[in-house]
Design a protein around this motif. Structure first.
Motif, PDB file in Angstrom:
ATOM      1  N   VAL A 277       0.849  -1.197   0.000  1.00 29.22           N
ATOM      2  CA  VAL A 277       0.000   0.000   0.000  1.00 29.22           C
ATOM      3  C   VAL A 277       0.883   1.245   0.000  1.00 29.22           C
ATOM      4  N   PRO A 278       1.503   1.569  -1.132  1.00 30.56           N
ATOM      5  CA  PRO A 278       2.251   2.824  -1.208  1.00 30.56           C
ATOM      6  C   PRO A 278       1.290   4.000  -1.327  1.00 30.56           C
ATOM      7  N   LEU A 279       1.655   5.124  -0.725  1.00 26.21           N
ATOM      8  CA  LEU A 279       0.808   6.316  -0.752  1.00 26.21           C
ATOM      9  C   LEU A 279       1.658   7.558  -0.971  1.00 26.21           C
ATOM     10  N   GLN A 280       1.130   8.491  -1.767  1.00 27.59           N
ATOM     11  CA  GLN A 280       1.737   9.808  -1.858  1.00 27.59           C
ATOM     12  C   GLN A 280       1.625  10.490  -0.494  1.00 27.59           C
ATOM     13  N   ARG A 281       2.503  11.445  -0.254  1.00 26.43           N
ATOM     14  CA  ARG A 281       2.428  12.210   0.991  1.00 26.43           C
ATOM     15  C   ARG A 281       1.631  13.480   0.733  1.00 26.43           C
ATOM     16  N   SER A 282       0.369  13.474   1.169  1.00 30.89           N
ATOM     17  CA  SER A 282      -0.477  14.664   1.047  1.00 30.89           C
ATOM     18  C   SER A 282      -1.633  14.526   2.013  1.00 30.89           C
ATOM     19  N   VAL A 283      -2.278  15.635   2.313  1.00 30.55           N
ATOM     20  CA  VAL A 283      -3.430  15.588   3.210  1.00 30.55           C
ATOM     21  C   VAL A 283      -4.548  14.756   2.590  1.00 30.55           C
ATOM     22  N   PHE A 284      -4.597  14.676   1.251  1.00 27.52           N
ATOM     23  CA  PHE A 284      -5.632  13.874   0.580  1.00 27.52           C
ATOM     24  C   PHE A 284      -5.414  12.383   0.838  1.00 27.52           C
ATOM     25  N   THR A 285      -4.206  11.876   0.580  1.00 29.48           N
ATOM     26  CA  THR A 285      -3.956  10.445   0.788  1.00 29.48           C
ATOM     27  C   THR A 285      -3.963  10.089   2.274  1.00 29.48           C
ATOM     28  N   HIS A 286      -3.556  11.023   3.123  1.00 27.38           N
ATOM     29  CA  HIS A 286      -3.593  10.758   4.557  1.00 27.38           C
ATOM     30  C   HIS A 286      -5.029  10.692   5.079  1.00 27.38           C
ATOM     31  N   SER A 287      -5.977  11.173   4.282  1.00 29.64           N
ATOM     32  CA  SER A 287      -7.377  11.123   4.675  1.00 29.64           C
ATOM     33  C   SER A 287      -8.048   9.811   4.276  1.00 29.64           C
ATOM     34  N   LYS A 288      -7.370   8.990   3.515  1.00 31.85           N
ATOM     35  CA  LYS A 288      -7.923   7.697   3.134  1.00 31.85           C
ATOM     36  C   LYS A 288      -7.852   6.724   4.309  1.00 31.85           C
ATOM     37  N   SER A 289      -8.733   5.736   4.284  1.00 30.22           N
ATOM     38  CA  SER A 289      -8.810   4.814   5.423  1.00 30.22           C
ATOM     39  C   SER A 289      -7.813   3.667   5.283  1.00 30.22           C
ATOM     40  N   GLU A 290      -7.804   2.812   6.303  1.00 28.50           N
ATOM     41  CA  GLU A 290      -6.888   1.678   6.379  1.00 28.50           C
ATOM     42  C   GLU A 290      -7.489   0.400   5.831  1.00 28.50           C
ATOM     43  N   LEU A 291      -8.500   0.509   4.972  1.00 24.45           N
ATOM     44  CA  LEU A 291      -9.218  -0.687   4.516  1.00 24.45           C
ATOM     45  C   LEU A 291      -8.313  -1.693   3.816  1.00 24.45           C
ATOM     46  N   ARG A 307       4.482   4.957   5.416  1.00 28.90           N
ATOM     47  CA  ARG A 307       4.380   5.451   6.797  1.00 28.90           C
ATOM     48  C   ARG A 307       3.490   6.697   6.859  1.00 28.90           C
ATOM     49  N   SER A 308       2.232   6.544   6.507  1.00 30.24           N
ATOM     50  CA  SER A 308       1.274   7.634   6.661  1.00 30.24           C
ATOM     51  C   SER A 308       0.844   7.702   8.121  1.00 30.24           C
ATOM     52  N   PRO A 309       0.222   8.815   8.542  1.00 28.70           N
ATOM     53  CA  PRO A 309      -0.218   8.892   9.944  1.00 28.70           C
ATOM     54  C   PRO A 309      -1.129   7.737  10.343  1.00 28.70           C
ATOM     55  N   LEU A 310      -2.081   7.374   9.507  1.00 26.92           N
ATOM     56  CA  LEU A 310      -3.034   6.328   9.884  1.00 26.92           C
ATOM     57  C   LEU A 310      -2.395   4.945   9.867  1.00 26.92           C
ATOM     58  N   PHE A 311      -1.652   4.610   8.818  1.00 25.95           N
ATOM     59  CA  PHE A 311      -1.030   3.285   8.769  1.00 25.95           C
ATOM     60  C   PHE A 311       0.013   3.129   9.875  1.00 25.95           C
ATOM     61  N   SER A 312       0.688   4.217  10.242  1.00 28.31           N
ATOM     62  CA  SER A 312       1.633   4.146  11.356  1.00 28.31           C
ATOM     63  C   SER A 312       0.908   3.930  12.675  1.00 28.31           C
ATOM     64  N   GLN A 313      -0.351   4.309  12.722  1.00 32.49           N
ATOM     65  CA  GLN A 313      -1.154   4.118  13.929  1.00 32.49           C
ATOM     66  C   GLN A 313      -1.662   2.682  14.043  1.00 32.49           C
ATOM     67  N   VAL A 314      -2.089   2.081  12.926  1.00 32.82           N
ATOM     68  CA  VAL A 314      -2.713   0.751  13.001  1.00 32.82           C
ATOM     69  C   VAL A 314      -1.710  -0.382  12.840  1.00 32.82           C
ATOM     70  N   ILE A 315      -0.546  -0.101  12.210  1.00 30.84           N
ATOM     71  CA  ILE A 315       0.471  -1.133  12.005  1.00 30.84           C
ATOM     72  C   ILE A 315       1.665  -0.863  12.909  1.00 30.84           C
ATOM     73  N   THR A 316       2.034  -1.854  13.688  1.00 28.61           N
ATOM     74  CA  THR A 316       3.297  -1.834  14.424  1.00 28.61           C
ATOM     75  C   THR A 316       4.312  -2.606  13.593  1.00 28.61           C
ATOM     76  N   HIS A 317       5.324  -1.906  13.096  1.00 26.14           N
ATOM     77  CA  HIS A 317       6.275  -2.493  12.151  1.00 26.14           C
ATOM     78  C   HIS A 317       6.909  -3.757  12.721  1.00 26.14           C
ATOM     79  N   GLY A 318       6.791  -4.851  11.964  1.00 23.83           N
ATOM     80  CA  GLY A 318       7.376  -6.110  12.370  1.00 23.83           C
ATOM     81  C   GLY A 318       6.510  -6.929  13.303  1.00 23.83           C
ATOM     82  N   ALA A 319       5.378  -6.360  13.739  1.00 21.07           N
ATOM     83  CA  ALA A 319       4.489  -7.083  14.660  1.00 21.07           C
ATOM     84  C   ALA A 319       3.216  -7.542  13.951  1.00 21.07           C
TER      85      ALA A 319
END
Length: 372
Positions: A277-291, A307-319
């Motif tokens: 799930v690669p994402l551009q860095r912008s307020v638009f892509t950061h507004s997309k959900s973690e579906l 490493r968007s704000p939301l994916f960094s919140q729901v995914i713990t790297h390596g866990a």
């Protein structure tokens, strides 16, 4: 319009889902589709009707309003999902208000604020949008914002987007996550987990819209580098992505499939080692959900995301998944490829456990009960 057996009910049957003696919630969406309608209308209705004894819910489309004289006589709460403001919607608002019934507006991205029109257009790939076309896009967003502002409260998908909405309106803003539905979980319950072979990866990229080609570009060079350095690895692309000549040069190791039914997608996910799930860095892509994370997790497939704000919140790297900055895609793919299969399985199982606990219909109902 996208019909599906799951939401192929007649208008009479959908009205019948609103049960006397319960709090009756009507979700209104322009027309059926497998995207926003599924996540923000069908799935909540499915969760409420299958798991609540105090609430009932149904979904309706703009075309239904021509046949229903007054939806407010059937429902106690109205949830308007991404419908632009116009005369028919204003009349519907007025009817619910006349009966003292609450109106919520649900939105799942930035299209409520016309100030973001150029940014949204660029992120969707409309680089040449100008003149009348830009005016039409801006007018659509203006009318979405007007419908949102005239509601009593707003619902959305996650905290980052909720904050952008609070910057736009003084209305109360509530969050309920996008989620899995019962049919997806039933399909996943029949799937067997397969974490592949150490030293190679079966990579999958699911592109739900043409705009995702810009997101894929974030990781393209790293993916191509990894595939050249890992000759037993492969890439499957599903949906709207035009393959570059560099990818096509890899021949049979690159598989391109058309956009597919979301239930079939769950089965395909189970045959892959990593969902990217690669994402551009912008307020638009950061507004997309973690579906993309939780749908892969339900199929016991690891997600590697930006490493968007939301994916960094729901995914713990390596866990319960993996994360990568723009310059780290090849490195993280190599690290995942080198893992023992048992370690990959542990990550996949942790993701599955998390998804089933957090994004199930029963978990969704708990969020909905706190709002309505």
């Amino acid at each position: 319009m996208t019909n599906h057996p799951l939401w192929n009910l007649s208008l009479a049957a959908r009205l019948g889902l609103l049960k006397p003696g319960t709090q009756r919630i009507a979700f209104l969406y322009p027309q059926p589709d497998v995207g926003t309608f599924r996540y923000r209308a069908f799935n909540p209705v499915d969760a409420i009707n299958n798991h609540s004894t105090k609430k009932s819910a149904s979904y309706f489309f703009l075309s239904d309003l021509r046949a229903i004289d007054d939806l407010s006589t059937f429902a106690d709460v109205l949830v308007v999902v991404r419908v632009p403001f116009d005369g028919p919607l204003e009349r519907l608002y007025r009817k619910f208000r006349h009966q003292g019934k609450k109106i919520y507006f649900d939105i799942d991205d930035l299209v409520f604020n016309p100030e973001f029109a150029p940014l949204v257009a660029t992120n969707l790939g409309y680089h040449q949008l100008e003149g009348d076309h830009l005016n039409q896009w801006t007018a659509f967003m203006t009318n979405i914002g007007k419908a949102l502002s005239k509601a009593d409260a707003v619902t959305t998908t996650h905290s980052f987007l909720a904050e952008r909405i609070r910057e736009f309106t003084d209305n109360p803003v509530h969050v309920f996550s996008n989620s899995l539905n019962a049919a997806q979980l039933e399909v996943c319950s029949r799937l067997s987990s397969d974490q592949g072979t150490q030293g190679s990866l079966r990579i999958a990229y699911f592109s739900g819209s043409p705009s995702h080609s810009l997101d894929f570009e974030v990781a393209r060079h790293g993916i191509i580098r990894f595939l050249h350095e890992s000759p037993d690895s492969s890439l499957t692309v599903v949906g709207h992505l035009e393959l570059s000549s560099e990818l096509r040069a890899l021949g049979s190791r690159i598989r391109s499939l058309p956009f597919m039914d979301f239930l079939a997608m769950q089965a395909l996910l189970a045959t892959c080692d990593v969902n990217i799930v690669p994402l551009q860095r912008s307020v638009f892509t950061h507004s997309k959900s973690e579906l993309k994370y939780f749908e892969a997790a339900a199929a016991s497939t690891i997600t590697l995301a930006s490493r968007s704000p939301l994916f960094s919140q729901v995914i713990t790297h390596g866990a319960n998944g993996m994360l990568a900055n723009a310059d780290e895609w090849a490195q993280v793919l190599h690290a995942l490829s080198a893992m023992e299969v048992s370690d990959r399985s542990s990550i996949a199982q942790a993701a599955k456990t998390h998804a089933e606990a957090t994004y199930s219909p029963s978990a969704l109902l708990s969020q909905l009960e706190a709002i309505f």
